[in-house]
Write an enzyme that holds these catalytic residues in place. Sequence first.
Site, PDB file in Angstrom:
ATOM      1  N   HIS A 102       3.570   7.013  -6.607  1.00 10.55           N
ATOM      2  CA  HIS A 102       2.687   8.125  -7.037  1.00 10.55           C
ATOM      3  C   HIS A 102       3.620   9.421  -6.860  1.00 10.55           C
ATOM      4  CE1 HIS A 102      -1.505  10.242  -6.822  1.00 10.55           C
ATOM      5  NE2 HIS A 102      -0.671  10.540  -8.007  1.00 10.55           N
ATOM      6  N   HIS A 129       0.649  -1.251  -0.094  1.00  3.42           N
ATOM      7  CA  HIS A 129       0.071  -0.129   0.028  1.00  3.42           C
ATOM      8  C   HIS A 129       0.906   1.126  -0.065  1.00  3.42           C
ATOM      9  CE1 HIS A 129      -3.717   2.084   1.143  1.00  3.42           C
ATOM     10  NE2 HIS A 129      -2.847   3.057   1.750  1.00  3.42           N
ATOM     11  N   GLU A 130       1.830   1.362   0.907  1.00  2.00           N
ATOM     12  CA  GLU A 130       2.772   2.572   1.070  1.00  2.00           C
ATOM     13  C   GLU A 130       3.485   2.710  -0.057  1.00  2.00           C
ATOM     14  OE1 GLU A 130       1.467   4.711   3.106  1.00  2.00           O
ATOM     15  OE2 GLU A 130       0.395   3.544   4.458  1.00  2.00           O
ATOM     16  N   HIS A 186       1.670   4.543  -2.579  1.00  2.00           N
ATOM     17  CA  HIS A 186       1.803   5.951  -2.326  1.00  2.00           C
ATOM     18  C   HIS A 186       3.085   6.713  -3.013  1.00  2.00           C
ATOM     19  CE1 HIS A 186      -1.939   6.447  -0.423  1.00  2.00           C
ATOM     20  NE2 HIS A 186      -1.868   5.826   0.680  1.00  2.00           N
TER      21      HIS A 186
HETATM   22 ZN   LIG Z   1      -3.082   5.220   1.752  1.00  2.00          ZN
END
Ligand SMILES: [Zn+2]
Length: 612
Positions: free
Chosen positions: A403, A396-397, A400
């Site tokens: 991105h 998940h991280e 980020h």
């Molecule tokens: Zn998040």
Amino acid sequence: MATETTVDARARTRDEIPAGFTWNLSDIYPGWSEWEAGLGEFDRMVAGYAELRGTLAQGPERLLKAFRLGDDLGQLSYRIWYYAGLNYDQDQRDNAANARRQKVQILFAKAAEARSWFTPELLRIPLATVRGWMNANPELAIYRFAIESTYHQQEHVLDEKGELLLSLSSRLGDVPHDIHSMLSNADIKHPVITLHDGKQATLTYGQYNALLQTNRHQPDRKAAFEAFHGTFAANANTYAAVYNGVLQRDWFLAQSRQFTSTLEAALHGNDIPPAVVENLVATAKAGTEPLRRYHRLRKRVLGLETYHAYDQLVPLIDCDRKYEYSKVVDEIVESMAPLGSDYQRGVRQAFDGRWIDVYENPGKRSGAYSAPVYGVHPYMLLNYNDTLDSVFTVAHEMGHSMHTMLSETHQPFVYSDYTIFVAEVPSTLSEMLFFDHMLSRTTDQRDRIVLLQHAIDDIVGTFYRQCLFADYELQAHRLAEQGQPITAEALSGVYFDLFKAYHGDAMTYDDPAQITWARVPHFFGSPYYVYQYATCYASSAQLIQTITSGSVAERREGVERFLALLRAGGSDYPMNLLKRAGVDLSTAAPAEAVVKQLDMRVTQLEQEIDRL
Ligand SMILES: [Zn+2]
């Protein structure tokens, strides 16, 4: 990918953790003296910025100068803030780091004050004039979206007297949230219950959740559920009065600014049509059959006579599988293969470059995040503990962080940051890709069941629950907009009807569940916020279909569109960015993709269970 580890990571101090598992903050500054020098530079830049006051109307060069100086300040602020903040987060007992962090906060407050003239002064120049400047000056034209959206905000700004009144009222507007927080944290008396084995349990928030997630004795869960909700029910009228404060404030502000509804007011900043939220909640509510199937399956597997709200979190089967970090790293890199080798190289660089603080240590901040340190690279804080949950947190991280990397590489500074409305797309898509990879690799039947339950619970928590919450907020605000009485009974009625509409005959309903609205902090602190988790999840669900299915050309196009979304940062309104990526949130298609995804996962889980 799963192996046993023997080291008890939690017992280690920071010094005992091999450096390779800690982040290297010297990429930001070699040491505190260089950081101090950064503060001095920041201070001088703020003073320089203040000198531009009153000059913007002189022409495009002045405006461009102000924007560029603002960019310089912004870039430097990332370094000085995160160098102190990340140092603090790695050990929050460090008073010196805390003091330095506060020093930056004070400096930022000073800077915000010194820059506060900019927007009002810009807005005094007619938009047509500024447009003329931008058309003639390509360097100023870079700031077009930033400028246009500032004027867009202005559409609902009042005259000076009106704005003064609203700003004076803003302190009042924060009160309901403060009261809720006091009532639910400072003044709450956590109930104590006796479990079936005679042991006592104090139901703090953490203990309560842990009990529902681990206790296999249904009467214990029932007792915890009733006592926990009883605490809120005992203050139901107070909670309703506080929430009425939130609703009346939102309606007051919406009317003051000439919006037709609280929803319209909440969405205006990001230029999102209210139909997006209305469609989202309608599609979710119409797509609850797979959700019910999942709960029916849970009831059967758990061997329960009746299935209740407090039975939703307990795992279907026990599993104490440990996932060793260094192996997980390779798996995550591999799982990103559908996004191309450049993307994979970026992920590898993040893992190998000491951008990540992996393990717990005494004093370290809990949870996980990705911090965008502009001009350096993103940093990730984890509290990795070898569980499946923490494995998915890494994926998940990393979404980020990628991105951030792509947007910083491809956008000018002013658009390098992205809104929450798109932020959770790459992170959830990253988890989905990793899940696909794991499931395709896992042959052990029990592991497959655990994986599938993880994915399903994720869909339920990130999509269905948030849609239900958004629906509740919408209906509650409408009560205020229509001048209806707002009582504990009315709010509980709205919540309970929705809860039943989602779960149908798959659940036995207990009265204490009605009061759930009183314990959701988001309702009191940030109304109309949680729907964004659901829209992001829906966007990812649709994007992953195009990335992983169809012809080679179709897949390649899907990947390109997704990467273009990441590269675009905050250069346009989020709806436009997503539309270019192939996701139209004004239609039902994205939310329907989630319903389809859940349906498929529940079918897979049913098959695995039947085979076991
Ligand atoms: Zn998040």
